[in-house]
Design an enzyme around this catalytic site. Structure first.
Site, PDB file in Angstrom:
ATOM      1  N   SER A 259      -9.830   2.335   2.892  1.00  0.00           N
ATOM      2  CA  SER A 259      -8.929   3.015   1.989  1.00  0.00           C
ATOM      3  C   SER A 259      -8.062   2.070   1.158  1.00  0.00           C
ATOM      4  O   SER A 259      -7.548   2.456   0.114  1.00  0.00           O
ATOM      5  CB  SER A 259      -8.004   3.937   2.790  1.00  0.00           C
ATOM      6  OG  SER A 259      -7.174   3.184   3.660  1.00  0.00           O
TER       7      SER A 259
ATOM      8  N   SER B  89      -9.918  -0.293   6.999  1.00  0.00           N
ATOM      9  CA  SER B  89      -9.339  -0.156   5.652  1.00  0.00           C
ATOM     10  C   SER B  89      -8.673  -1.401   5.099  1.00  0.00           C
ATOM     11  O   SER B  89      -8.298  -1.431   3.924  1.00  0.00           O
ATOM     12  CB  SER B  89      -8.337   0.998   5.627  1.00  0.00           C
ATOM     13  OG  SER B  89      -9.019   2.221   5.731  1.00  0.00           O
TER      14      SER B  89
ATOM     15  N   LYS C 136       0.850  -1.198   0.000  1.00  0.00           N
ATOM     16  CA  LYS C 136       0.000   0.000   0.000  1.00  0.00           C
ATOM     17  C   LYS C 136       0.882   1.243   0.000  1.00  0.00           C
ATOM     18  O   LYS C 136       1.906   1.290   0.688  1.00  0.00           O
ATOM     19  CB  LYS C 136      -0.912  -0.030   1.226  1.00  0.00           C
ATOM     20  CG  LYS C 136      -2.026   1.027   1.222  1.00  0.00           C
ATOM     21  CD  LYS C 136      -2.910   0.876   2.469  1.00  0.00           C
ATOM     22  CE  LYS C 136      -4.040   1.890   2.512  1.00  0.00           C
ATOM     23  NZ  LYS C 136      -4.867   1.738   3.736  1.00  0.00           N
TER      24      LYS C 136
END
Ligand code: ZN
Lengths: 515, 518
Positions: free
Chosen positions: A156, A180, A81
């Site tokens: 997210s 997330s 990420k």
């Protein structure tokens, strides 16, 4: 053979690599090829590091050929990420503010991945500074759900969920501040764990809310998730909040998959009104499958969970308003000169840069947090929220006196269409209503697929929660349930996802916010 | 030079007739830890800009702080030395504000949960009386970077072409020691302020936690001052203490003992002029100007100064165990004031003599000289007399001079031993000292090399005495008649005869005996 490599589990890849039946270069290249074929439509990646990944793969292959003693996961590629600092690789956190920033250091967990010999394929998309549940708040446009490209992949960490769901990577790193990792896993039919707070080092994780943030593994199976958890977890002297204890025995638990004699607590507050019928139905069936495998079920009452969302949206913005203060154009990232000012002061440059660099959701939360921490309001907002936080932790403690793990649907709905909730922040926030309590209390949580909703054919997720530091329970229960479900489905859920290569040029419209 | 319009002031005497001053002092001390407060970077002073930096002290995205244990121990020891209570549980907090030299745009500090609270320090004033300074708190925090404004005439931000920031200082551990308001000092407020800062420096120095160099900024004081109407002659009386405090000004970064005293004095006269005119003192930050001895307005404090403090979520609470606190208490040195009292009494110095020793910074040196075997009188005489005189001729600090010339307490004790044993007289000993200072070796080695030794041979002395008496019959007669004082002239001649290496006392004895005057 190459085209099939991406369909393997990470565990199978590891086996083939260690038996030298495949090379890491071959495996890494297969994933890069897959990305070239599908990421134009899915948009999981913000940055693909072809050269770096292949070089790392080659290095592992050479070591293996030389007979070196390698890590179990050596040679298995991974996506990271974009919120994790990666030395020499762009790290934008989905924000224009960090466009062009290349960290001079690696996050601790990235160091661990490199040490294990796991080639890093690239950096995955995310809502700006991890604020969002859809990736629509990424400054670089949204990622798309491999099950339906017009829908969100969660957020997210929608880049990390979609990257594993679309077979561009077997594993990915996510971060979870209020869901997330888990909500994106739920809406893409994948698995994700938020470890116990402090179980994985936060050093190098660009902070959203320091007391809530936790990095964790994303994968397609519970065992793969455990394998990655074991690589990334453990004590880090660079993170004062990191737990000084060995990683819980997550891999063993995933392999054993034993739930006999365990008590499963169904949380009364998570799963009633507001939960989609298909989500609810798959959840109930999953609980029944656990009972069939020897578990006992009780209902547990966590009354303060009703206030979790409100408390969360005071604590998170408060910490975020301070954490994001460093983005001031002085040392790195975007710098904008204010218009119509001849000789701008540092403060004017800071203001102009922050105005230009941050998106609306980030500004919304900075304003909210700045307000909540202001003198005269602190006690009423931040102070009260901290009290609620303690009450929620107390609810968990009481629940874990009667149940070994708690379960709930991970998210109230399946993936919603891109654009649907963009102008309704509250509707967006409600997506995380079931996942937020775990972050407030610091307990570990996992989401795994529970099936497809009858009404829309989209994946649904079940969440498992365990007491702090007992992450292995997530894997024992998750793995047992996964075996039962896969048996019932006759194969992995993702086998039923659409073939993305069938519509190669179908690049969906860009983020409406970006236009 | 600083340029600013002079503000009206009242005379000090007039000011004190009408008003009662109340001070508060905030002292920042840079700890002498090897590494910074929250990272492993060096704290070494004077390195090239931005060479002692890392992701943590640069506030790079993702970096996290880790508390320096030595810094915490130093803070606890400072707290204990000031008789503070050590909090069993204390936390860091973020003080949020934007400034280019602050990498994270918040300072990691302590707010409502400091490590040490409620202490006091008794400071001795010129007249030997004591003033008790109540300490509110001592807390840990980190320093900021340092801005350098380039291209302007003044070195200040206004008019500068651009600014450079050096982050070497960012993250250096600081302890802030905050007093409670100090009432009752009256006209002695400036003296009390100076005495407090000086006593505090002595304590910090004795603890070895900081080099406490005010001129290098490793110790800096902020002076808060307010005036209230004077309602009674007795500044410490109940009536006066009951009067509410006035609005205070905060004079920042006052960097010497003398400046602390002057700044308090100046602010008293400035506030008094404002109040005497019926004006309102602004609650503001003031800058102290060493050259002109005045303060000028910085910026007015307002509601906008909201630092939005909240507990630092990246750090865990600091929770020293009682065992740890007691172990640290056991490392505390004797308090400087008590130590001075003990040494003065052991050495038999008069108050004035002791003060001279302390002011010359010779306490340790004399202590070592005495423990090496010298008498306290001799130690003081050599260091404060001979060596200090030579140092001041070279315009040097006596300890620096001694260090440069390589003369040690052991040397002085040895020299004193040579005098006491009768090998050297005073004038010979001074020559030996010169030899030592010139690097010729130890006192014994110098005396040997230069052939300096009192004549111990009684025959030689007697012969010299006889010769001198014979040659000075007139003087000898006077002595015989009882004018004993005249013996001095003869002694001088005997010394001359023996090239200064005679024992003058013995010579005198002999002369008087031979002339029947003893
Ligand atoms: Zn550093």
């Amino acid at each position: 053979m190459t085209s099939d490599l991406t369909r393997l589990t990470a565990s199978e890849m590891s086996d083939l690599l260690s038996r030298k039946e495949i090379s890491s270069v071959e495996l890494t290249q297969a994933h890069l090829d897959r990305t070239a074929a599908v990421d134009g439509t899915v948009h999981s990646y913000l940055h693909v590091d072809t050269a770096g990944a292949l070089a790392a793969a080659k290095a592992v292959d050479e070591k293996r050929a030389a007979g070196a003693d390698l890590h179990l996961m050596a040679g298995v590629p991974i996506a990271v990420k974009d919120v994790m600092a990666t030395k020499g690789l762009p790290t934008t956190c989905g924000s224009k503010m960090l466009e062009g920033w290349i960290p001079p250091y690696d996050a601790t967990l990235v160091t661990k991945l490199r040490a294990a010999g796991m080639p890093i394929l690239g950096k995955t998309n995310m809502d700006e500074f991890a604020m969002g549940s859809s990736t629509e708040h990424s400054a670089w446009g949204p990622s798309h759900n491999p099950w339906d490209l017009t829908r969100i992949p969660g957020g997210s960490g929608g880049g990390s969920s979609s990257v594993v769901a679309s077979f561009q990577a077997p594993l990915a790193i996510g971060t979870d501040t209020g869901g997330s990792i888990r909500q994106p896993a739920a809406v893409t039919g994948t698995v994700g764990t938020k470890p116990t707070y402090g179980g994985v080092s936060r050093y190098g994780l660009v902070a959203l809310a320091s007391s809530l943030d936790q990095a964790g593994p994303c994968a397609r199976t519970v065992l793969d998730t455990a394998l990655l958890h074991a690589v990334m977890g453990g004590h880090d002297p660079r993170d004062s909040t990191s737990i000084d204890a060995p990683v819980p025995p997550v891999v063993e638990a995933a392999r054993t998959a034993d739930v006999s004699g365990l008590t499963i607590g169904v949380v009364k507050q998570l799963g009633g009104a507001g939960y989609q019928a298909g989500v609810r139905a798959r959840f109930d069936e999953s609980v029944q499958l656990l009972v069939d495998r020897g578990a006992k079920v009780v209902e547990v009452d966590c009354p303060n969970f009703d206030y979790a969302l409100a408390a969360y949206y005071l604590i998170l913005p408060s910490e975020a308003s301070s954490n994001l203060a460093k983005f001031d154009a002085m040392r790195y990232g975007l710098r904008v000169r204010p218009e119509g000012v001849d000789d701008p002061s540092a403060e004017q440059v800071m203001a102009a840069s922050r105005d230009a660099g941050f998106g609306d959701e980030v500004k919304r939360r900075i304003i909210l947090g700045t307000y909540a921490l202001s003198s005269g309001y602190y006690d009423a907002y931040y102070g009260q929220a901290q009290k609620v936080r303690r009450l929620i932790a107390d609810d968990f403690s009481r629940a874990f006196e009667v149940a070994d793990v708690l379960v709930s649907p991970t998210a109230p709905t399946t993936a919603f269409p891109i654009g649907e909730k963009l102008d309704e922040p509250m509707a967006m926030y409600l997506n995380d209503v079931a996942t937020i309590p775990a972050n407030l209390a610091g307990v570990p949580g996992m989401s795994l697929p529970s099936g497809l909703a009858d009404e829309d054919g989209l994946p649904t997720g079940i969440q498992i929660l365990a007491p702090a530091t007992m992450d292995e329970r997530l894997y024992a229960v998750g793995s047992a349930l996964e075996r039962a479900l896969v048996e019932q489905w006759g194969g992995p859920l993702l086998d039923r996802a659409p073939d993305l290569t069938a519509h190669p040029s179908a690049h969906p419209t860009a983020d409406p916010k970006e236009a | 030079m600083s340029s600013h319009a002079a503000e009206p002031v009242l005379s000090y005497e007039e000011a004190l007739e009408q008003f009662d001053p109340v001070m508060g002092l905030e002292v920042h001390v840079e700890l002498g830890t090897r590494t910074k407060m929250f990272c492993g970077c060096s704290t070494q002073f004077g390195a090239p800009p931005n060479t002692h930096v890392c992701p943590v002290c640069l506030g790079l995205p993702g970096a996290l702080p880790v508390v320096n244990e030595i810094g915490v121990q130093s803070a606890i020891r400072i707290g204990l030395a000031l008789d503070c209570k050590i909090a069993p549980w204390s936390r860091f907090a973020r003080k949020n504000y934007f400034y280019p030299d602050m990498p994270k745009n918040f300072q990691t500090s302590q707010y409502d949960e400091p490590i040490a609270v409620d202490g006091h320090l008794d400071v001795e004033l010129e007249d030997g009386t004591y003033y008790r300074v109540e300490i509110e708190r001592a807390h840990m925090e980190e320093d900021t970077g340092k801005s350098l404004h380039v291209g302007g005439a003044t070195g200040r931000i206004h008019g500068a072409d651009h600014s450079l920031v050096d982050y070497n200082r960012a993250g250096i551990p600081l302890i802030e020691i905050v007093t409670k308001p100090m009432p009752g000092a009256g006209a002695r407020a400036p003296e009390v302020a100076r005495a407090y800062v000086s006593a505090l420096r002595d304590i910090l120095k004795s603890l070895g936690v900081s080099d406490v160099k005010m001129e290098e900024g490793s110790m800096r004081a902020d002076v808060n001052l307010s005036l209230r109407p004077k309602v009674a002659a007795d500044a410490t009386g109940e009536a006066q203490l009951a009067v509410p405090l006035g609005t205070r000004s905060e004079t920042k970064n006052v960097n010497s003992f003398r400046s602390v005293e002057r700044a308090v004095r100046y602010e008293i006269t400035r506030h008094a002029a404002v109040l005497a005119e019926g004006g309102r003192v602004l609650q503001e930050t003031r800058h102290w100007h060493e050259d002109t001895g005045v303060t000028t307005s910085g910026r007015e404090k307002s509601d906008a100064d909201d630092y939005r403090y909240f507990p630092e979520p990246d750090l865990v609470p600091v929770a020293p165990t009682p065992e740890m606190v007691e172990a640290l208490r056991a490392t505390l040195p004797e308090p400087p004031a008590a130590r001075r009292k003990r040494l003065q009494s052991a050495w038999g110095y008069a108050d004035l003599e002791m003060r001279d020793v302390v002011n010359a910074g010779l306490l340790e040196v004399i202590e070592e000289t005495v423990s090496a075997g010298a008498s306290s009188t001799a130690a003081r005489k050599w260091w404060l007399g001979e060596i200090a005189r030579r140092a001041s001729a070279d315009a040097m600090d006596v300890t620096a001079y001694a260090a440069e010339r390589g003369v040690t307490p052991a040397h002085i004790a040895e020299l004193d031993g040579l005098v006491a044993s009768g090998r050297l007289n005073d004038s010979m000993a001074r020559q030996v000292l010169d030899g030592v200072l010139d690097g010729e070796g130890t006192p014994t080695a110098v005396a040997d090399a230069r052939g300096l030794e009192l004549v111990q041979d009684d025959g030689a002395l007697e012969a010299a005495v006889d010769a001198v008496i014979a040659a000075n019959a007139g003087v000898a007669d006077k002595i015989r008649e009882g004018k004993v004082a005249a013996a001095g002239a003869l002694i001088g001649q005997v010394m001359k005869e023996l090239k200064g290496q005679a024992d003058a006392a013995k010579a005198r004895e002999l002369i008087l005996a031979k002339l029947g005057a003893s």
